[in-house]
Design a protein around this motif. Structure first.
Motif, PDB file in Angstrom:
ATOM      1  N   ALA A  17       0.839  -1.208   0.000  1.00 30.57           N
ATOM      2  CA  ALA A  17       0.000   0.000   0.000  1.00 30.57           C
ATOM      3  C   ALA A  17       0.869   1.251   0.000  1.00 30.57           C
ATOM      4  CB  ALA A  17      -0.952   0.004   1.193  1.00 30.57           C
ATOM      5  N   GLY A  18       1.977   1.186  -0.732  1.00 31.03           N
ATOM      6  CA  GLY A  18       2.698   2.404  -1.073  1.00 31.03           C
ATOM      7  C   GLY A  18       2.017   3.041  -2.260  1.00 31.03           C
ATOM      8  N   ILE A  19       2.639   4.045  -2.847  1.00 29.66           N
ATOM      9  CA  ILE A  19       1.945   4.779  -3.903  1.00 29.66           C
ATOM     10  C   ILE A  19       1.747   3.926  -5.154  1.00 29.66           C
ATOM     11  CG2 ILE A  19       4.010   5.870  -4.887  1.00 29.66           C
ATOM     12  CD1 ILE A  19       2.133   8.419  -5.133  1.00 29.66           C
ATOM     13  N   ASN A  20       2.659   2.997  -5.453  1.00 31.30           N
ATOM     14  CA  ASN A  20       2.452   2.149  -6.633  1.00 31.30           C
ATOM     15  C   ASN A  20       1.325   1.155  -6.418  1.00 31.30           C
ATOM     16  OD1 ASN A  20       4.359   2.677  -8.949  1.00 31.30           O
ATOM     17  ND2 ASN A  20       5.809   2.682  -7.261  1.00 31.30           N
ATOM     18  N   GLY A  21       1.303   0.495  -5.261  1.00 26.96           N
ATOM     19  CA  GLY A  21       0.196  -0.414  -4.983  1.00 26.96           C
ATOM     20  C   GLY A  21      -1.137   0.308  -4.953  1.00 26.96           C
ATOM     21  N   ALA A  22      -1.157   1.502  -4.344  1.00 22.01           N
ATOM     22  CA  ALA A  22      -2.389   2.276  -4.263  1.00 22.01           C
ATOM     23  C   ALA A  22      -2.876   2.689  -5.651  1.00 22.01           C
ATOM     24  CB  ALA A  22      -2.164   3.512  -3.392  1.00 22.01           C
ATOM     25  N   ALA A  23      -1.939   3.124  -6.506  1.00 26.07           N
ATOM     26  CA  ALA A  23      -2.321   3.543  -7.856  1.00 26.07           C
ATOM     27  C   ALA A  23      -2.844   2.359  -8.669  1.00 26.07           C
ATOM     28  CB  ALA A  23      -1.123   4.178  -8.552  1.00 26.07           C
ATOM     29  N   ILE A  24      -2.219   1.194  -8.513  1.00 25.51           N
ATOM     30  CA  ILE A  24      -2.669   0.013  -9.260  1.00 25.51           C
ATOM     31  C   ILE A  24      -4.036  -0.443  -8.784  1.00 25.51           C
ATOM     32  CG2 ILE A  24      -2.194  -2.462  -9.562  1.00 25.51           C
ATOM     33  CD1 ILE A  24       0.808  -1.636  -9.751  1.00 25.51           C
ATOM     34  N   ALA A  25      -4.240  -0.485  -7.474  1.00 25.31           N
ATOM     35  CA  ALA A  25      -5.547  -0.899  -6.955  1.00 25.31           C
ATOM     36  C   ALA A  25      -6.643   0.040  -7.444  1.00 25.31           C
ATOM     37  CB  ALA A  25      -5.508  -0.935  -5.422  1.00 25.31           C
ATOM     38  N   ARG A  26      -6.367   1.325  -7.436  1.00 21.53           N
ATOM     39  CA  ARG A  26      -7.367   2.288  -7.921  1.00 21.53           C
ATOM     40  C   ARG A  26      -7.620   2.099  -9.416  1.00 21.53           C
ATOM     41  NH1 ARG A  26      -7.411   7.146 -10.567  1.00 21.53           N
ATOM     42  NH2 ARG A  26      -9.144   8.572 -10.040  1.00 21.53           N
ATOM     43  N   GLU A  27      -6.560   1.873 -10.186  1.00 15.75           N
ATOM     44  CA  GLU A  27      -6.721   1.671 -11.623  1.00 15.75           C
ATOM     45  C   GLU A  27      -7.598   0.455 -11.905  1.00 15.75           C
ATOM     46  OE1 GLU A  27      -6.119   2.332 -15.773  1.00 15.75           O
ATOM     47  OE2 GLU A  27      -5.776   3.625 -14.024  1.00 15.75           O
ATOM     48  N   ILE A  28      -7.452  -0.594 -11.116  1.00 13.35           N
ATOM     49  CA  ILE A  28      -8.302  -1.778 -11.296  1.00 13.35           C
ATOM     50  C   ILE A  28      -9.766  -1.417 -11.064  1.00 13.35           C
ATOM     51  CG2 ILE A  28      -8.851  -4.089 -10.427  1.00 13.35           C
ATOM     52  CD1 ILE A  28      -5.847  -4.270  -9.592  1.00 13.35           C
ATOM     53  N   THR A  29     -10.043  -0.671  -9.989  1.00 12.73           N
ATOM     54  CA  THR A  29     -11.441  -0.302  -9.711  1.00 12.73           C
ATOM     55  C   THR A  29     -12.010   0.592 -10.801  1.00 12.73           C
ATOM     56  OG1 THR A  29     -10.903   1.684  -8.389  1.00 12.73           O
ATOM     57  CG2 THR A  29     -10.995  -0.427  -7.226  1.00 12.73           C
ATOM     58  N   GLN A  30     -11.149   1.390 -11.452  1.00 15.32           N
ATOM     59  CA  GLN A  30     -11.606   2.252 -12.538  1.00 15.32           C
ATOM     60  C   GLN A  30     -11.949   1.436 -13.785  1.00 15.32           C
ATOM     61  OE1 GLN A  30     -11.004   6.275 -12.661  1.00 15.32           O
ATOM     62  NE2 GLN A  30     -11.887   5.572 -10.745  1.00 15.32           N
ATOM     63  N   ARG A  31     -11.135   0.458 -14.088  1.00  9.97           N
ATOM     64  CA  ARG A  31     -11.348  -0.329 -15.308  1.00  9.97           C
ATOM     65  C   ARG A  31     -12.392  -1.420 -15.130  1.00  9.97           C
ATOM     66  NH1 ARG A  31      -6.042  -1.124 -19.003  1.00  9.97           N
ATOM     67  NH2 ARG A  31      -4.846   0.699 -18.310  1.00  9.97           N
ATOM     68  N   PHE A  32     -12.377  -2.027 -13.941  1.00  6.14           N
ATOM     69  CA  PHE A  32     -13.233  -3.188 -13.697  1.00  6.14           C
ATOM     70  C   PHE A  32     -14.063  -2.953 -12.437  1.00  6.14           C
ATOM     71  CE2 PHE A  32      -9.116  -4.804 -15.449  1.00  6.14           C
ATOM     72  CZ  PHE A  32      -9.573  -5.116 -16.738  1.00  6.14           C
ATOM     73  N   PRO A  33     -15.113  -2.132 -12.517  1.00  6.84           N
ATOM     74  CA  PRO A  33     -15.903  -1.805 -11.318  1.00  6.84           C
ATOM     75  C   PRO A  33     -16.518  -3.014 -10.627  1.00  6.84           C
ATOM     76  CG  PRO A  33     -16.397  -0.284 -13.105  1.00  6.84           C
ATOM     77  CD  PRO A  33     -15.564  -1.371 -13.701  1.00  6.84           C
ATOM     78  N   ASP A  34     -16.701  -4.117 -11.364  1.00  8.87           N
ATOM     79  CA  ASP A  34     -17.312  -5.302 -10.764  1.00  8.87           C
ATOM     80  C   ASP A  34     -16.283  -6.235 -10.120  1.00  8.87           C
ATOM     81  OD1 ASP A  34     -19.841  -4.517 -11.515  1.00  8.87           O
ATOM     82  OD2 ASP A  34     -19.721  -5.524 -13.462  1.00  8.87           O
ATOM     83  N   ALA A  35     -15.006  -5.887 -10.232  1.00 11.58           N
ATOM     84  CA  ALA A  35     -13.962  -6.757  -9.683  1.00 11.58           C
ATOM     85  C   ALA A  35     -13.860  -6.599  -8.173  1.00 11.58           C
ATOM     86  CB  ALA A  35     -12.627  -6.433 -10.330  1.00 11.58           C
ATOM     87  N   LEU A  36     -13.426  -7.663  -7.520  1.00 13.43           N
ATOM     88  CA  LEU A  36     -13.092  -7.611  -6.095  1.00 13.43           C
ATOM     89  C   LEU A  36     -11.601  -7.295  -5.984  1.00 13.43           C
ATOM     90  CD1 LEU A  36     -13.566  -8.092  -3.064  1.00 13.43           C
ATOM     91  CD2 LEU A  36     -13.077 -10.515  -3.465  1.00 13.43           C
ATOM     92  N   VAL A  37     -11.284  -6.184  -5.351  1.00 13.10           N
ATOM     93  CA  VAL A  37      -9.904  -5.755  -5.183  1.00 13.10           C
ATOM     94  C   VAL A  37      -9.551  -5.834  -3.700  1.00 13.10           C
ATOM     95  CG1 VAL A  37      -8.240  -3.885  -5.491  1.00 13.10           C
ATOM     96  CG2 VAL A  37     -10.079  -4.208  -7.168  1.00 13.10           C
ATOM     97  N   THR A  38      -8.474  -6.536  -3.400  1.00 12.39           N
ATOM     98  CA  THR A  38      -8.019  -6.692  -2.017  1.00 12.39           C
ATOM     99  C   THR A  38      -6.569  -6.248  -1.922  1.00 12.39           C
ATOM    100  OG1 THR A  38      -9.491  -8.588  -1.691  1.00 12.39           O
ATOM    101  CG2 THR A  38      -7.701  -8.292  -0.097  1.00 12.39           C
ATOM    102  N   MET A  39      -6.307  -5.299  -1.020  1.00 22.97           N
ATOM    103  CA  MET A  39      -4.948  -4.825  -0.798  1.00 22.97           C
ATOM    104  C   MET A  39      -4.381  -5.423   0.486  1.00 22.97           C
ATOM    105  SD  MET A  39      -5.169  -0.745  -1.771  1.00 22.97           S
ATOM    106  CE  MET A  39      -3.366  -0.626  -1.839  1.00 22.97           C
ATOM    107  N   TYR A  40      -3.100  -5.803   0.443  1.00 24.50           N
ATOM    108  CA  TYR A  40      -2.385  -6.306   1.615  1.00 24.50           C
ATOM    109  C   TYR A  40      -1.208  -5.382   1.910  1.00 24.50           C
ATOM    110  CZ  TYR A  40      -4.828 -10.783   0.920  1.00 24.50           C
ATOM    111  OH  TYR A  40      -5.769 -11.769   0.769  1.00 24.50           O
ATOM    112  N   GLU A  41      -1.113  -4.917   3.143  1.00 22.76           N
ATOM    113  CA  GLU A  41      -0.004  -4.072   3.575  1.00 22.76           C
ATOM    114  C   GLU A  41       0.466  -4.550   4.935  1.00 22.76           C
ATOM    115  OE1 GLU A  41       2.897  -1.977   4.467  1.00 22.76           O
ATOM    116  OE2 GLU A  41       2.070  -1.516   2.484  1.00 22.76           O
ATOM    117  N   LYS A  42       1.747  -4.891   5.037  1.00 21.85           N
ATOM    118  CA  LYS A  42       2.228  -5.451   6.300  1.00 21.85           C
ATOM    119  C   LYS A  42       2.343  -4.403   7.402  1.00 21.85           C
ATOM    120  CE  LYS A  42       7.252  -5.201   5.891  1.00 21.85           C
ATOM    121  NZ  LYS A  42       8.494  -5.980   6.033  1.00 21.85           N
TER     122      LYS A  42
END
Length: 429
Positions: A17-42
């Protein structure tokens, strides 16, 4: 764990959940609104590592090899980052930057940087002489400089937090204090084992979950996470710390923007420079020296596992053998803040005798190949439905939203994923 709506589409795990992970997770939600997105941050908060320990510079793309992934994604990333920060009322200041040649022998190197910058499409970049240097930065000196008026500063941690908030608002799940400890990759997806809670207090519990796609943005741990899934043994991460010092209050307004040296090919890193921060502070630094621990931000605790890993890596000793001069040079700045500041005073003479206070150091996740060479360009490894960012040094934060687009473009093409949102059709090319 955040609340989330029921999803019927594909499932994506994003590690980090640094800026690259955050940007990728957001991009997924933008492209695939029906997808389940799960972020892991230690860590227990967003942007706990490199994204929260940096100078905040938004790089314009001056130095990078034309046509390289770095050059292309940096220029695209600047535009995306600026637009996102503006739309979300986040700090973004186009304060400008000069790269200064102090001596005639540096001028040819500076002209070569100018040629690269023009080839990379950096807007309004120009070579300027002493009079123009003083006009832009009255306290700076030099015989020739490269002026980049659109180089900016921002708060990457604030941007990362905003991106993660977007993910949560779109129904994504964000697991903090959740360390990925195993990845079982298969042709149809991947299974992630994660440990949740505090290891120190003995409260960790393991969870296992399967996903259609996994994208790892693990920064300082990127090589270890990739190897969990059978990734290549190289590149490996060798951590180098960068120590910035905050100048005393009377020096906060001495510069209008950023003042950088001309990179010296004898040294693997850029060198000491002066950086204005969005909170008004003026920083000088960083030095660059081997860190005894990948997450040793205070410098007070030696990471035994990390140090042994470096000491037993033949690639590191190959690198060290070719960089003895650089190591001696950097060690002097590590041991003496007076020497550290003296380097900056060559560019801004009024800094002589300045008072400064060290701030929390940053640690660069430097990727090293098996022959001991430092890898300059971004490295993104794809293994079926698992993707790993193996190297994303500066300008990785600047390029984060463009890196997200690039990775999702590659995954979508490789696996014939049609977007469920028109967003991806509206990109500037």
């Amino acid at each position: 764990m955040t609340e989330h709506r029921q999803r019927t589409g594909r499932s994506f795990a994003v590690i980090g959940a640094g800026i690259n992970g955050a940007a990728i997770a957001r991009e997924i939600t933008q492209r695939f609104p029906d997808a389940l997105v799960t972020m892991y941050e230690k860590a227990d908060h967003v942007a706990a590592h490199q994204s929260g320990h940096n100078s905040g510079v938004v790089h314009a793309g001056l130095y990078y090899e034309p046509g390289s992934l770095k050059a292309r994604l940096c220029r695209r990333g600047v535009n995306l980052l600026r637009d996102y920060a503006t739309a979300n009322h986040l700090p973004y200041d186009e304060c400008g930057k000069i790269v200064v040649a102090l001596h005639s022998e540096e001028e040819d190197r500076l002209r070569a940087i100018h040629e690269r910058a023009v080839a990379n499409g950096v807007p309004d970049v120009e070579l300027i002489g002493p009079d123009r240097i003083r006009e832009i930065e009255p306290n700076s000196v030099g015989c020739l400089a490269l002026h980049s008026p659109h180089t900016a500063i921002t708060d990457y941690a604030a941007i990362a937090r905003s991106l993660v908030s977007d993910v949560s608002a779109a129904g994504g799940r964000v697991h903090l204090s959740a360390e990925v400890v195993d990845i079982d990759a298969a042709p149809e997806g991947a299974t992630i084992t994660s440990a949740h809670g505090s290891q120190r207090r003995g409260e960790r519990t393991e969870h296992v979950e399967s996903f259609d796609f996994v994208i790892a943005c693990a920064g300082l741990q990127s090589d270890r996470v990739a190897k969990m899934a059978g990734g290549a043994s190289h590149p490996t991460i060798v951590p180098f710390f960068g120590q910035y010092s905050k100048l005393a209050e009377e020096h906060r307004t001495m510069l209008n923007g950023l003042v950088y040296p001309v990179p010296d090919p004898a040294y693997p890193f850029l060198g000491v420079h002066l950086t204005k921060r969005v909170d008004g502070e003026m920083l000088v630094g960083p030095n660059a020296f081997l860190s005894f621990g990948r997450e040793n931000y205070s410098g007070s605790k030696i990471g035994i596992k990390d140090s042994i890993r470096v000491a037993t890596d033949p690639a590191f000793w190959k690198f060290a053998a070719h960089n003895v001069k650089a190591a001696v040079h950097e060690l002097g700045a590590v041991l003496s803040r007076k020497k550290f500041l003296a380097g900056a005073a060559e560019y801004v003479p009024s800094l002589k005798g300045a008072v400064s206070t060290p701030i929390t150091r940053g640690i660069r996740a430097q990727a090293m190949d098996a022959d001991g060479s430092l890898i300059d360009d971004f490295v993104i490894e794809h293994q079926g439905r698992a993707t790993f960012i193996r190297n994303a040094p500066s300008p990785g934060a600047t390029s984060s939203m463009a890196i997200a687009e690039h990775i999702l473009d590659v995954i979508s093409k490789a696996h014939d994923l049609a977007p469920s949102s028109p967003k991806s059709q509206q990109k500037d090319n």
